[in-house]
Design an enzyme around this catalytic site. Sequence first.
Site, mmCIF file in Angstrom:
data_model
loop_
_atom_site.group_PDB
_atom_site.id
_atom_site.type_symbol
_atom_site.label_atom_id
_atom_site.label_comp_id
_atom_site.label_asym_id
_atom_site.label_seq_id
_atom_site.Cartn_x
_atom_site.Cartn_y
_atom_site.Cartn_z
ATOM 1 N N PHE A 1 35.846 43.955 47.195
ATOM 2 C CA PHE A 1 35.544 43.594 48.869
ATOM 3 C C PHE A 1 34.225 42.931 48.678
ATOM 4 C CE2 PHE A 1 37.931 47.566 50.620
ATOM 5 C CZ PHE A 1 39.011 46.939 50.367
ATOM 6 N N HIS B 1 42.609 53.042 40.671
ATOM 7 C CA HIS B 1 41.407 52.200 40.794
ATOM 8 C C HIS B 1 40.097 53.023 40.821
ATOM 9 C CE1 HIS B 1 38.964 48.650 41.534
ATOM 10 N NE2 HIS B 1 39.527 48.505 42.577
ATOM 11 N N LYS C 1 45.679 49.819 35.769
ATOM 12 C CA LYS C 1 45.545 50.690 37.016
ATOM 13 C C LYS C 1 46.818 51.230 37.421
ATOM 14 C CE LYS C 1 41.557 48.279 38.960
ATOM 15 N NZ LYS C 1 41.309 47.099 38.188
ATOM 16 N N HIS D 1 42.796 42.490 36.966
ATOM 17 C CA HIS D 1 42.554 43.509 38.202
ATOM 18 C C HIS D 1 43.597 44.230 38.966
ATOM 19 C CE1 HIS D 1 39.807 44.936 41.055
ATOM 20 N NE2 HIS D 1 40.437 44.432 42.280
ATOM 21 N N GLU E 1 45.855 37.016 42.410
ATOM 22 C CA GLU E 1 45.419 36.700 40.932
ATOM 23 C C GLU E 1 46.216 36.211 40.309
ATOM 24 O OE1 GLU E 1 43.728 39.789 37.512
ATOM 25 O OE2 GLU E 1 44.798 40.858 39.284
ATOM 26 N N CYS F 1 34.188 46.606 43.742
ATOM 27 C CA CYS F 1 35.000 47.017 42.420
ATOM 28 C C CYS F 1 34.594 45.991 41.080
ATOM 29 C CB CYS F 1 36.642 46.782 42.785
ATOM 30 S SG CYS F 1 36.984 47.468 44.247
#
Length: 413
Positions: free
Chosen positions: A400, A341, A336, A304, A315, A164
Site C-alpha cells: 500500500f 500475507h 502466500k 508477491h 504483477e 508490505c
Amino acid sequence: MPRKKVVITGMGTLAPNGNSTDSFWEALKSGASGIGPITYFDTKDHRVTIAGQLSDFQPEQYLDAKEIRKLDPFSIFALVAAQEAITSAKLDFDTINLDRAGVTIGTGVGGIQTLEHEHNIIENRGPRRVSPQFVAKMIANIAGGHLSMRWGLRGPSQTVTSACASGTDAIGIALRLVRYGDADIMLTGGTEASITPLTIAGFANMRALSQNCDDPTKASRPFDAGRDGFVLSEGAGILVIESEEHAMNRGAKILAELAGYGATDDAFHITQPAPEGVGAMQAMARAIDDADLQPDDINYINAHGTSTPFNDRNESVAIRNLFGAHAGDLKISSTKSMTGHLLGAAGGIEAIATVKAIQEQFAPPTINYETPDPDCDLNYIPNVAQECSINTALSNTFGFGGHNAVICIRKYT
C-alpha cells in the site's frame, strides 16, 4: 569504492505453517497451508474470521516470563527468528567486530497489539492505568532495538516501514550497508504481529481480505480466477547477511548470494497498483541490473501474489512486459497461498523460501490454483511443487502506498 559481494549465511523463520526454517520449508514443499480460524479474540461480529496464526508457538520456550511481559509479540517474533538465524550461521559474537555488526528490520504496523490493549485501558480505566511500558513496547523501531541490545550489535540499526514491502526493503538496505563497507554483517528481515480486532476489521471493511471463511485453507488463492482478497498473517523471517570476505574469514557456510535490490513507488493510488504494473516492472528491472544480470538470467520468481484481483493481474502483466518471451520459461509461485500475507514480515520469510528453492533446486507451489484467469497467463507452479533448475531468482513485494521492493538472490559460486 569497489562493491563487496554479499552472502547469506543464516536464516530463522516463524510462519503460520512452520515455527522454524526447516519446518516452514517442508510445509511449502508439500503444499501445506497455515490458515485457520482466528482464536486470539471473539470474531462473532467480524466480516472475516480467519488468519494465519502461528501454530503451537510458545514464547516461554525461548524467553523468560519477565522478559515476555515487556515485549510486544512483534519483538518476540523477531528475537526468536533471529536466534535461529544466528545459530544456523554459527555466529560467535566474541570473535567479530560488534561495531561493524548491525540490524535492519522491516515491520508494517509495529506493536499494534500493545497499542490496542493500552487504548482499551485508557478508555475503560483511565490514563493513570496505562502501562509505563506502553511506548517502549509499541514503537515500530523497538524490535530492531532489542536485536541490537540482545547481541551487542553496535553498527547501523534501522527500521523500515514501507507497508508490505518493508521486509524486502530492509534486506535491500542491509545489502547496501554491507556492500559499500558500512558494516561487515547484518541481521535483517521482517517481523509482524498484527492479528488484532482492529486490524482485521480495518482490512476487512475495505474489502482487502478474503471473505472465504468457511474453508480457511482455500481462502488464499493467488492468480486463480476466484481470488477475492488476501489472508492476514503473522510471523518473522530473519537472515544473517555478510560480506563474502567476512564469511570466509570466519569459516561460515554460505547459503546463497544476495546479489541485487531494486525499489520504486507507483506514485498512483493509496491501495491499487499502477496500471500495467509499471512500478513493479521497474523494481524487478532495477534488482536485476543491480545484480549485473539480464532478465533472461532469472529462473524463478517468488511472487508477491497476494490473492487480490488487482495485484495478481498487475504483477503478471509486469512480469510479462519485463521478461518478454522469457516470461513463459519462468517458474513463478506465490507462497502466500500457504502462509497468507505477513505484511512487513512477508519479504523476510519469502526471501528464505527463495534461498531454499535455490539450495534444493525445488520450486514451491501456488496451492488452490483451480480456475485459470486469462489475465494471469504464466506458469504459477499450480498445486504441486516442481524440481527445476534455479540459479537465480527474484523475490517480489509490493505494498500500500505504491511501494515496490525486489531482491535478487543467486546460487553461490
